[in-house]
Write a protein that holds these residues in place. Structure first.
Motif, short mmCIF file in Angstrom:
data_model
loop_
_atom_site.label_atom_id
_atom_site.label_comp_id
_atom_site.label_asym_id
_atom_site.label_seq_id
_atom_site.Cartn_x
_atom_site.Cartn_y
_atom_site.Cartn_z
N ILE A 39 0.82 -1.21 0.00
CA ILE A 39 0.00 0.00 0.00
C ILE A 39 0.85 1.26 0.00
O ILE A 39 0.69 2.15 -0.84
CB ILE A 39 -0.95 0.00 1.22
N THR A 40 1.81 1.36 0.94
CA THR A 40 2.58 2.60 1.11
C THR A 40 3.54 2.85 -0.05
O THR A 40 3.86 4.00 -0.33
CB THR A 40 3.36 2.59 2.43
N ASP A 41 3.99 1.80 -0.74
CA ASP A 41 4.93 2.02 -1.84
C ASP A 41 4.26 2.71 -3.02
O ASP A 41 4.94 3.26 -3.89
CB ASP A 41 5.55 0.70 -2.30
N PHE A 42 2.93 2.70 -3.09
CA PHE A 42 2.25 3.47 -4.13
C PHE A 42 2.42 4.97 -3.89
O PHE A 42 2.21 5.78 -4.80
CB PHE A 42 0.77 3.12 -4.17
N LEU A 43 2.80 5.34 -2.68
CA LEU A 43 3.00 6.75 -2.34
C LEU A 43 4.45 7.18 -2.53
O LEU A 43 4.77 8.36 -2.37
CB LEU A 43 2.58 7.01 -0.89
N ARG A 44 5.33 6.25 -2.86
CA ARG A 44 6.75 6.56 -3.06
C ARG A 44 7.01 6.93 -4.52
O ARG A 44 6.14 6.79 -5.39
CB ARG A 44 7.61 5.35 -2.67
N VAL A 45 8.24 7.38 -4.77
CA VAL A 45 8.63 7.76 -6.12
C VAL A 45 9.80 6.89 -6.60
O VAL A 45 10.66 7.33 -7.33
CB VAL A 45 9.01 9.26 -6.18
N ASP A 46 9.83 5.63 -6.17
CA ASP A 46 10.89 4.70 -6.52
C ASP A 46 10.74 4.18 -7.94
O ASP A 46 9.68 4.33 -8.57
CB ASP A 46 10.89 3.51 -5.56
N LYS A 47 11.79 3.53 -8.41
CA LYS A 47 11.78 2.89 -9.72
C LYS A 47 10.76 1.76 -9.71
O LYS A 47 10.62 1.03 -8.73
CB LYS A 47 13.17 2.34 -10.04
N ARG A 48 10.03 1.60 -10.81
CA ARG A 48 8.97 0.59 -10.87
C ARG A 48 9.18 -0.37 -12.03
O ARG A 48 9.74 -0.01 -13.07
CB ARG A 48 7.60 1.27 -11.00
N PHE A 49 8.72 -1.60 -11.80
CA PHE A 49 8.77 -2.64 -12.82
C PHE A 49 7.34 -3.13 -13.06
O PHE A 49 6.72 -3.68 -12.14
CB PHE A 49 9.65 -3.81 -12.35
N PHE A 50 6.82 -2.87 -14.24
CA PHE A 50 5.43 -3.24 -14.57
C PHE A 50 4.45 -2.64 -13.55
O PHE A 50 3.50 -3.28 -13.11
CB PHE A 50 5.28 -4.76 -14.62
#
Length: 260
Positions: free
Chosen positions: A199-210
């Motif tokens: 849930i909380t990682d949707f609020l981050r600005v990290d690199k994403r894969f798919f």
């Protein structure tokens, strides 16, 4: 076992961080996974690394995996709580712009991962995006300079993690005082924490894969394994061991004396 778990946590945390952010500045070779002096540690990767390095000792001393992990079920989230206090002190894990009640607002000083000059903190994100934080607010820019988000501050995901995990510690302490099946403690920790990270990682600005961060993919795997284990527990309830003394039937009733 704790010594090897510590080594595994360092190796696993660094390796998983490099894999999840591979290609970013300073993260272009597998050797960068061992450059812990430059920072960049994945908490979930550290937990995986600790388990992998400690597992041979579990086998050597004939300890069941869930039995051994249950003993760490309170220490792991308590360690996360302590670590998140450090994140809050240095302003780490700052997420997307927001204007809600718990938004982190900048009033001066340096922020982890940002270059701060003259009251303006800026960082370059994956894919050419960038983010700027000042006392007036925060702005997330796209690769072409367009505004992707704006607010009075940013999400401080370390704070959300701290609050959720602190509640989890209290729940696990309560559970520890009651009869339970082996593995329930560590499964509760893993499901709770991994679910919150998704849930909380949707609020981050990290690199994403798919569409998901590396931590989210790892957390999805953990949640799937835990749910499968819970289903297995439900289908095969654990029966208490027969503690009847030798020579007595399992019902616990005294055996009739035979002819001498």
């Amino acid at each position: 076992m704790i010594f090897w778990a510590l080594i595994g946590a360092i190796v696993g945390g660094g390796f998983f961080y490099v894999v999840a952010h591979f290609g970013e500045p300073g993260l272009k070779t597998i050797g960068d996974a061992f450059a812990v002096y430059r920072g960049g540690i994945s908490l979930i990767g550290g937990i995986f690394g600790a388990m992998i390095f400690a597992y041979p000792l579990m086998r050597r001393y004939k300890l069941g995996f869930l039995q051994a992990m249950d003993t760490a079920a309170i220490g792991l989230p308590l360690g996360i709580v302590i670590g998140r206090i450090g994140d809050l002190v240095i302003g780490d894990h700052l997420g997307k712009p927001t204007s809600w009640l718990l938004a982190f607002r900048y009033f001066g000083g340096n922020l982890s991962g940002y270059d701060c000059v003259g009251g303006v903190c800026a960082t370059t994100l994956n894919g050419g995006q960038s983010q700027q934080i000042t006392h007036a607010g925060a702005t997330h820019f796209g690769a072409a300079g367009q505004i992707l988000g704006h607010g009075i501050g940013v999400h401080q995901t370390a704070l959300y993690d701290f609050l959720s995990t602190m509640v989890m510690v209290l729940v696990l302490v309560w559970m520890n005082r009651r009869p339970r099946r082996t593995g329930i403690m560590v499964m509760t920790f893993a499901t709770w924490y991994a679910g919150m990270r998704i849930i909380t990682d949707f609020l981050r600005v990290d690199k994403r894969f798919f569409g998901l961060t590396g931590s989210q993919w790892g957390s999805v795997l953990v949640v799937v394994l835990c749910v499968a284990t819970f289903i297995r527990f439900a289908m095969k309830p654990e029966h208490p061991p027969d503690e009847s003394p030798p020579g007595l039937p399992s019902t616990g009733q005294p055996a009739e004396a035979g002819a001498g």
